[in-house]
Design a protein around this motif. Sequence first.
Motif, PDB file in Angstrom:
ATOM      1  N   TYR A  13       0.869  -1.191   0.000  1.00  0.00           N
ATOM      2  CA  TYR A  13       0.000   0.000   0.000  1.00  0.00           C
ATOM      3  C   TYR A  13       0.897   1.230   0.000  1.00  0.00           C
ATOM      4  N   ASP A  14       0.769   2.060  -0.983  1.00  0.00           N
ATOM      5  CA  ASP A  14       1.551   3.305  -1.070  1.00  0.00           C
ATOM      6  C   ASP A  14       3.042   3.034  -0.839  1.00  0.00           C
ATOM      7  N   LYS A  16       4.405   0.783   0.801  1.00  0.00           N
ATOM      8  CA  LYS A  16       4.716   0.109   2.072  1.00  0.00           C
ATOM      9  C   LYS A  16       4.253  -1.355   1.994  1.00  0.00           C
ATOM     10  N   VAL A  18       2.867  -4.824   2.967  1.00  0.00           N
ATOM     11  CA  VAL A  18       1.944  -5.272   4.017  1.00  0.00           C
ATOM     12  C   VAL A  18       1.908  -6.805   4.063  1.00  0.00           C
ATOM     13  N   PRO A  37      -2.636 -11.277  15.048  1.00  0.00           N
ATOM     14  CA  PRO A  37      -3.018 -10.031  15.711  1.00  0.00           C
ATOM     15  C   PRO A  37      -3.540  -9.003  14.711  1.00  0.00           C
ATOM     16  N   SER A  38      -4.239  -8.027  15.211  1.00  0.00           N
ATOM     17  CA  SER A  38      -4.800  -6.968  14.394  1.00  0.00           C
ATOM     18  C   SER A  38      -3.680  -6.293  13.587  1.00  0.00           C
ATOM     19  N   GLY A  39      -3.929  -6.068  12.309  1.00  0.00           N
ATOM     20  CA  GLY A  39      -2.956  -5.368  11.471  1.00  0.00           C
ATOM     21  C   GLY A  39      -1.948  -6.275  10.785  1.00  0.00           C
ATOM     22  N   CYS A  40      -2.046  -7.604  10.965  1.00  0.00           N
ATOM     23  CA  CYS A  40      -1.023  -8.490  10.384  1.00  0.00           C
ATOM     24  C   CYS A  40      -1.298  -8.797   8.913  1.00  0.00           C
ATOM     25  N   GLY A  41      -2.457  -8.376   8.397  1.00  0.00           N
ATOM     26  CA  GLY A  41      -2.719  -8.544   6.962  1.00  0.00           C
ATOM     27  C   GLY A  41      -3.772  -9.582   6.613  1.00  0.00           C
ATOM     28  N   LYS A  42      -4.544 -10.031   7.596  1.00  0.00           N
ATOM     29  CA  LYS A  42      -5.554 -11.077   7.368  1.00  0.00           C
ATOM     30  C   LYS A  42      -6.635 -10.607   6.401  1.00  0.00           C
ATOM     31  N   SER A  43      -7.213  -9.434   6.687  1.00  0.00           N
ATOM     32  CA  SER A  43      -8.304  -8.946   5.834  1.00  0.00           C
ATOM     33  C   SER A  43      -7.799  -8.654   4.433  1.00  0.00           C
ATOM     34  N   THR A  44      -6.600  -8.118   4.338  1.00  0.00           N
ATOM     35  CA  THR A  44      -6.026  -7.817   3.028  1.00  0.00           C
ATOM     36  C   THR A  44      -5.946  -9.098   2.198  1.00  0.00           C
TER      37      THR A  44
HETATM   38  N1  LIG Z   1      -6.543   0.641   2.076  1.00  0.00           N
HETATM   39  C1  LIG Z   1      -5.405   0.657   2.775  1.00  0.00           C
HETATM   40  N2  LIG Z   1      -4.473   1.621   2.588  1.00  0.00           N
HETATM   41  C2  LIG Z   1      -3.303   1.641   3.266  1.00  0.00           C
HETATM   42  N3  LIG Z   1      -2.980   0.722   4.211  1.00  0.00           N
HETATM   43  C3  LIG Z   1      -3.860  -0.257   4.458  1.00  0.00           C
HETATM   44  C4  LIG Z   1      -5.115  -0.348   3.773  1.00  0.00           C
HETATM   45  N4  LIG Z   1      -5.783  -1.436   4.224  1.00  0.00           N
HETATM   46  C5  LIG Z   1      -4.990  -2.001   5.174  1.00  0.00           C
HETATM   47  N5  LIG Z   1      -3.846  -1.296   5.311  1.00  0.00           N
HETATM   48  C6  LIG Z   1      -2.727  -1.642   6.223  1.00  0.00           C
HETATM   49  O1  LIG Z   1      -2.327  -2.957   5.954  1.00  0.00           O
HETATM   50  C7  LIG Z   1      -2.013  -3.656   7.142  1.00  0.00           C
HETATM   51  C8  LIG Z   1      -2.841  -4.912   7.251  1.00  0.00           C
HETATM   52  O2  LIG Z   1      -4.200  -4.558   7.390  1.00  0.00           O
HETATM   53  P1  LIG Z   1      -5.363  -5.634   7.504  1.00  0.00           P
HETATM   54  O3  LIG Z   1      -5.226  -6.606   6.390  1.00  0.00           O
HETATM   55  O4  LIG Z   1      -6.647  -4.879   7.600  1.00  0.00           O
HETATM   56  O5  LIG Z   1      -5.006  -6.340   8.886  1.00  0.00           O
HETATM   57  P2  LIG Z   1      -5.902  -7.333   9.793  1.00  0.00           P
HETATM   58  O6  LIG Z   1      -7.131  -7.680   9.035  1.00  0.00           O
HETATM   59  O7  LIG Z   1      -4.995  -8.492  10.041  1.00  0.00           O
HETATM   60  O8  LIG Z   1      -6.185  -6.588  11.055  1.00  0.00           O
HETATM   61  C9  LIG Z   1      -2.236  -2.671   8.281  1.00  0.00           C
HETATM   62  O9  LIG Z   1      -1.005  -2.098   8.622  1.00  0.00           O
HETATM   63  C10 LIG Z   1      -3.156  -1.645   7.669  1.00  0.00           C
HETATM   64  O10 LIG Z   1      -2.964  -0.402   8.262  1.00  0.00           O
END
Ligand SMILES: Nc1ncnc2c1ncn2[C@@H]1O[C@H](COP(=O)(O)OP(=O)(O)O)[C@@H](O)[C@H]1O
Length: 374
Positions: A13-14, A16, A18, A37-44
């Motif tokens: 993302y930008d 960076k 992930v 943990p939250s923020g590890c990239g699961k949803s992505t």
């Molecule tokens: N649309 C986006 N733009 C920039 N960064 C993003 C975006 N979506 C998620 N991130 C970043 O990507 C990382 C993983 O996010 P996410 O997949 O939502 O984690 P999880 O679901 O494990 O909590 C986080 O650091 C989050 O801030």
Amino acid sequence: MADVTITNVKKTYDGKPVLHGIDVTLPDGHFVVIVGPSGCGKSTLLRMIAGLEDITSGEIAIGGTVMNDIEPADRGCAMVFQNYALYPHMTVRQNIAYPLRLAKLPVAEREERVAQAARILNLTDYLDRRPAQLSGGQRQRVAMGRAIVREPEVFLFDEPLSNLDALLRVQMRIEIKRLHKRLNATSIFVTHDQVEAMTLADTLIVMNAGRVEQIGSPAEIYRRPASVFVAGFMGSPAMNLLPATVGADGEVVLDGIAGDIIAQSSLRTGTPLTIGIRPESITLATQPGKGLPVTIDLVEELGGSRVAYYNLSGSELAVVLPPGDEGLEGKTVWLSFPTEALQAFDRVTGKRLDTAFATSVKRAAPLNAEAVRV
Ligand SMILES: Nc1ncnc2c1ncn2[C@@H]1O[C@H](COP(=O)(O)OP(=O)(O)O)[C@@H](O)[C@H]1O
Ligand SMILES: [Mg+2]
């Protein structure tokens, strides 16, 4: 039904990174849980499988077909979200039927599929209500109904139970598992909750900071965590993780507790270790004898069990108490760490060390209590 193959998938993302290169195959019909943990990239990762997020590099295939450039609606996936994402002005019936209307299915077939999903999910009596007239659990069932009617190859769940209270969460967890047994579609379920992960998964994927730490059955991951991260993340109360060092003759000594050998190893002298032991694996004696004498600071009552805590040279040590030992707070007890329950990790890399311990262990003479006071 279909398997899902993820090959060297990265996401940036930008500029960076992930996700740093995910490689996993999710078998057809399995219930796979991705936990971390939250923020590890699961949803992505989940959103990339669904097609809601671009793949920076790598490949995602469903049932053998590469999906990178296929529209979300044509991937055979249906996704259930944490916030339900229902249309407030539509009835339950209309909400569940919505994807079928978009797909322009004939009305008779739409009605048939909605009725069947409602039967499976116990929503038949609520079909004419609006979401505002439902409980949280019922709303989540409507969201699942909307996924079921599409008859997907792959169900994707993104923390679907996180908005529910504790009791309902357990009930819905059981319902989801039953539903999976009935429908048998490949299911990928994302959660940060390790209890939810352990109970639901056939296959568990533990993620940390954009990487896969370990893949295995819940029992394998619990018994043989591949890293300090997994060891500390999976299990409640968490595994005790104690700094230790290998002495001149391969003996493993917990840091700050000089003289007490907890195991004999074949490791190089001076190797810094993290020793792991589950709170339920530590044995406890209330009479002086072999073992580490400690004075229990605090006992936590969990109803079915109790956990004692002791500050061991700066590390919190948790011990699940045997039934019946009441009133141990403030008392001295003697702890033993059975060798077969010890796990060793390299303190620098955090990785599991498999050949650390000899099977037969000579314990040093028991310490006197003064030596271990912090
Ligand atoms: N649309 C986006 N733009 C920039 N960064 C993003 C975006 N979506 C998620 N991130 C970043 O990507 C990382 C993983 O996010 P996410 O997949 O939502 O984690 P999880 O679901 O494990 O909590 C986080 O650091 C989050 O801030
Ligand atoms: Mg998420």
